[in-house]
Design a protein around this motif. Sequence first.
Motif, PDB file in Angstrom:
ATOM      1  N   ILE A 106       0.839  -1.204   0.000  1.00 57.32           N
ATOM      2  CA  ILE A 106       0.000   0.000   0.000  1.00 57.32           C
ATOM      3  C   ILE A 106       0.872   1.251   0.000  1.00 57.32           C
ATOM      4  O   ILE A 106       0.621   2.203  -0.754  1.00 57.32           O
ATOM      5  CB  ILE A 106      -0.952  -0.006   1.215  1.00 57.32           C
ATOM      6  N   HIS A 107       1.902   1.261   0.827  1.00 58.22           N
ATOM      7  CA  HIS A 107       2.796   2.419   0.910  1.00 58.22           C
ATOM      8  C   HIS A 107       3.514   2.643  -0.417  1.00 58.22           C
ATOM      9  O   HIS A 107       3.710   3.797  -0.845  1.00 58.22           O
ATOM     10  CB  HIS A 107       3.804   2.198   2.038  1.00 58.22           C
ATOM     11  N   ALA A 108       3.896   1.558  -1.092  1.00 52.03           N
ATOM     12  CA  ALA A 108       4.575   1.676  -2.380  1.00 52.03           C
ATOM     13  C   ALA A 108       3.621   2.169  -3.472  1.00 52.03           C
ATOM     14  O   ALA A 108       4.007   2.964  -4.337  1.00 52.03           O
ATOM     15  CB  ALA A 108       5.182   0.330  -2.781  1.00 52.03           C
ATOM     16  N   SER A 109       2.368   1.711  -3.430  1.00 56.55           N
ATOM     17  CA  SER A 109       1.378   2.085  -4.449  1.00 56.55           C
ATOM     18  C   SER A 109       0.794   3.470  -4.217  1.00 56.55           C
ATOM     19  O   SER A 109       0.380   4.142  -5.171  1.00 56.55           O
ATOM     20  CB  SER A 109       0.244   1.053  -4.479  1.00 56.55           C
ATOM     21  N   LEU A 110       0.721   3.883  -2.947  1.00 58.40           N
ATOM     22  CA  LEU A 110       0.086   5.155  -2.588  1.00 58.40           C
ATOM     23  C   LEU A 110       1.043   5.970  -1.699  1.00 58.40           C
ATOM     24  O   LEU A 110       0.776   6.183  -0.514  1.00 58.40           O
ATOM     25  CB  LEU A 110      -1.238   4.888  -1.854  1.00 58.40           C
ATOM     26  N   ASP A 126     -20.799   3.202   3.802  1.00 59.35           N
ATOM     27  CA  ASP A 126     -20.366   4.213   2.834  1.00 59.35           C
ATOM     28  C   ASP A 126     -18.850   4.313   2.708  1.00 59.35           C
ATOM     29  O   ASP A 126     -18.343   5.181   2.004  1.00 59.35           O
ATOM     30  CB  ASP A 126     -20.923   5.594   3.232  1.00 59.35           C
ATOM     31  N   MET A 127     -18.141   3.430   3.383  1.00 60.79           N
ATOM     32  CA  MET A 127     -16.679   3.503   3.401  1.00 60.79           C
ATOM     33  C   MET A 127     -16.062   2.340   2.620  1.00 60.79           C
ATOM     34  O   MET A 127     -16.544   1.216   2.698  1.00 60.79           O
ATOM     35  CB  MET A 127     -16.172   3.463   4.849  1.00 60.79           C
ATOM     36  N   PRO A 128     -14.974   2.597   1.875  1.00 53.98           N
ATOM     37  CA  PRO A 128     -14.249   1.479   1.263  1.00 53.98           C
ATOM     38  C   PRO A 128     -13.652   0.584   2.352  1.00 53.98           C
ATOM     39  O   PRO A 128     -12.904   1.065   3.211  1.00 53.98           O
ATOM     40  CB  PRO A 128     -13.146   2.176   0.459  1.00 53.98           C
ATOM     41  N   VAL A 129     -14.010  -0.691   2.337  1.00 52.76           N
ATOM     42  CA  VAL A 129     -13.467  -1.664   3.281  1.00 52.76           C
ATOM     43  C   VAL A 129     -12.875  -2.810   2.453  1.00 52.76           C
ATOM     44  O   VAL A 129     -13.604  -3.520   1.762  1.00 52.76           O
ATOM     45  CB  VAL A 129     -14.545  -2.206   4.242  1.00 52.76           C
ATOM     46  N   VAL A 130     -11.569  -2.960   2.517  1.00 51.56           N
ATOM     47  CA  VAL A 130     -10.867  -3.964   1.707  1.00 51.56           C
ATOM     48  C   VAL A 130     -10.357  -5.065   2.622  1.00 51.56           C
ATOM     49  O   VAL A 130      -9.713  -4.788   3.641  1.00 51.56           O
ATOM     50  CB  VAL A 130      -9.682  -3.333   0.942  1.00 51.56           C
ATOM     51  N   GLY A 131     -10.647  -6.302   2.270  1.00 52.32           N
ATOM     52  CA  GLY A 131     -10.189  -7.431   3.058  1.00 52.32           C
ATOM     53  C   GLY A 131      -9.186  -8.277   2.294  1.00 52.32           C
ATOM     54  O   GLY A 131      -8.872  -8.023   1.130  1.00 52.32           O
ATOM     55  N   VAL A 132      -8.683  -9.285   2.980  1.00 49.32           N
ATOM     56  CA  VAL A 132      -7.684 -10.196   2.405  1.00 49.32           C
ATOM     57  C   VAL A 132      -8.361 -11.528   2.106  1.00 49.32           C
ATOM     58  O   VAL A 132      -9.057 -12.075   2.953  1.00 49.32           O
ATOM     59  CB  VAL A 132      -6.538 -10.454   3.402  1.00 49.32           C
ATOM     60  N   GLU A 133      -8.139 -12.021   0.913  1.00 48.78           N
ATOM     61  CA  GLU A 133      -8.625 -13.362   0.567  1.00 48.78           C
ATOM     62  C   GLU A 133      -7.444 -14.228   0.174  1.00 48.78           C
ATOM     63  O   GLU A 133      -6.542 -13.748  -0.516  1.00 48.78           O
ATOM     64  CB  GLU A 133      -9.613 -13.308  -0.610  1.00 48.78           C
ATOM     65  N   ARG A 156      -3.862  -2.969  -5.087  1.00 47.33           N
ATOM     66  CA  ARG A 156      -4.520  -2.589  -6.348  1.00 47.33           C
ATOM     67  C   ARG A 156      -6.002  -2.321  -6.130  1.00 47.33           C
ATOM     68  O   ARG A 156      -6.562  -1.366  -6.676  1.00 47.33           O
ATOM     69  CB  ARG A 156      -4.341  -3.699  -7.392  1.00 47.33           C
ATOM     70  N   GLN A 157      -6.658  -3.168  -5.329  1.00 40.87           N
ATOM     71  CA  GLN A 157      -8.082  -2.975  -5.051  1.00 40.87           C
ATOM     72  C   GLN A 157      -8.324  -1.678  -4.293  1.00 40.87           C
ATOM     73  O   GLN A 157      -9.281  -0.941  -4.575  1.00 40.87           O
ATOM     74  CB  GLN A 157      -8.611  -4.169  -4.245  1.00 40.87           C
ATOM     75  N   LEU A 158      -7.462  -1.368  -3.342  1.00 43.03           N
ATOM     76  CA  LEU A 158      -7.595  -0.135  -2.577  1.00 43.03           C
ATOM     77  C   LEU A 158      -7.437   1.077  -3.487  1.00 43.03           C
ATOM     78  O   LEU A 158      -8.225   2.039  -3.396  1.00 43.03           O
ATOM     79  CB  LEU A 158      -6.555  -0.099  -1.461  1.00 43.03           C
ATOM     80  N   VAL A 159      -6.442   1.054  -4.366  1.00 37.54           N
ATOM     81  CA  VAL A 159      -6.236   2.155  -5.307  1.00 37.54           C
ATOM     82  C   VAL A 159      -7.478   2.341  -6.171  1.00 37.54           C
ATOM     83  O   VAL A 159      -7.941   3.472  -6.405  1.00 37.54           O
ATOM     84  CB  VAL A 159      -4.994   1.903  -6.189  1.00 37.54           C
ATOM     85  N   ARG A 160      -8.047   1.244  -6.646  1.00 36.37           N
ATOM     86  CA  ARG A 160      -9.230   1.322  -7.502  1.00 36.37           C
ATOM     87  C   ARG A 160     -10.408   1.973  -6.774  1.00 36.37           C
ATOM     88  O   ARG A 160     -11.072   2.871  -7.313  1.00 36.37           O
ATOM     89  CB  ARG A 160      -9.624  -0.084  -7.977  1.00 36.37           C
ATOM     90  N   LEU A 161     -10.658   1.542  -5.536  1.00 33.86           N
ATOM     91  CA  LEU A 161     -11.792   2.072  -4.783  1.00 33.86           C
ATOM     92  C   LEU A 161     -11.609   3.555  -4.444  1.00 33.86           C
ATOM     93  O   LEU A 161     -12.548   4.350  -4.536  1.00 33.86           O
ATOM     94  CB  LEU A 161     -12.000   1.264  -3.498  1.00 33.86           C
ATOM     95  N   LEU A 162     -10.400   3.935  -4.047  1.00 30.43           N
ATOM     96  CA  LEU A 162     -10.147   5.340  -3.716  1.00 30.43           C
ATOM     97  C   LEU A 162     -10.262   6.218  -4.963  1.00 30.43           C
ATOM     98  O   LEU A 162     -10.763   7.347  -4.904  1.00 30.43           O
ATOM     99  CB  LEU A 162      -8.764   5.498  -3.087  1.00 30.43           C
ATOM    100  N   THR A 163      -9.802   5.698  -6.092  1.00 28.91           N
ATOM    101  CA  THR A 163      -9.891   6.452  -7.352  1.00 28.91           C
ATOM    102  C   THR A 163     -11.339   6.656  -7.752  1.00 28.91           C
ATOM    103  O   THR A 163     -11.753   7.762  -8.118  1.00 28.91           O
ATOM    104  CB  THR A 163      -9.124   5.723  -8.472  1.00 28.91           C
TER     105      THR A 163
END
Length: 285
Positions: free
Chosen positions: A36-40, A104-111, A233-240
């Motif tokens: 996450i730190h590297a992507s954002l 209403d919040m982006p919530v990203v989990g691990v699968e 990647r999923q977090l970046v997509r949702l925030l975008t």
Amino acid sequence: MPGVKLLVLATPTPMSDKPIGIFDSGIGGLSVLKYIHASLPNEQLLYFADSGYAPYGGKTEDEVVERSLAIAGFLMQHEAKALVVACNTATAAAIKALRARYPDMPVVGVEPGLKPAAALSKTGTVGVLATKGTLASEKFRLLREQVSAATHVQFLPQPCIGLADQVEKGELQSAETALLLHRYIAPLIEQGADTLVLGCTHYPFVLPLIEETIARVTTRQVAIVDTGEPIARQLVRLLTERGLLQQEGPGKIAAFTTGSETALTTAFKRLLHLEPPVAPIVAAA
């Protein structure tokens, strides 16, 4: 003007400037924070290590849900704009409850990376290294059945009791950790697995020892699937999509723990070469 008091209104913090909350039962989620730190790099990141209540793998589902909601509440008090559940066990047990609490919040989990593992496997047999809690969850059962039906790949679940604890203790190259890994990996290779899924965010930190174990067991190529990068990647997509990306930086990291402040500070420095401020927390609620 004499006798007149001026009322100064504080400017609200834009949503895009607010931090991203990331939590795990301990230090394992640092393997996700790294991506996450590297992507954002412009984002403010809050990391919560619930080490005082670890491990989650041996707790009941209700206990994990309770801890997850308490930590999410703490991160919301710090104005988090998104939540990342950087823990497979907590995702399996609590992701629905978290999304219901914060719709209403982006919530990203691990699968566990069953889909990419199925695509990589040539033998059609994939080993899944995870905690007992993750493998026993309804979420994992449904994902396993879905991917198996679509790909005809056989998944061999292997509960790795004690492995996350070894990572928490910093035993990344010890003889005891090596013994555990051999005990868990060798039977999977013997059953034909040519791909291993790291189904716990702690496990990437013993990747060198996993690779050494595989090399001692077989001369065949064995692929290893980690899920940290897809989460980023999923977090970046949702925030975008929601216009929540922080465009200017530099991003900062702050950390909290219900366990040892020194242990988390050491883990950040040893594993990620970062030295963020770490605050001890008596209770997340």
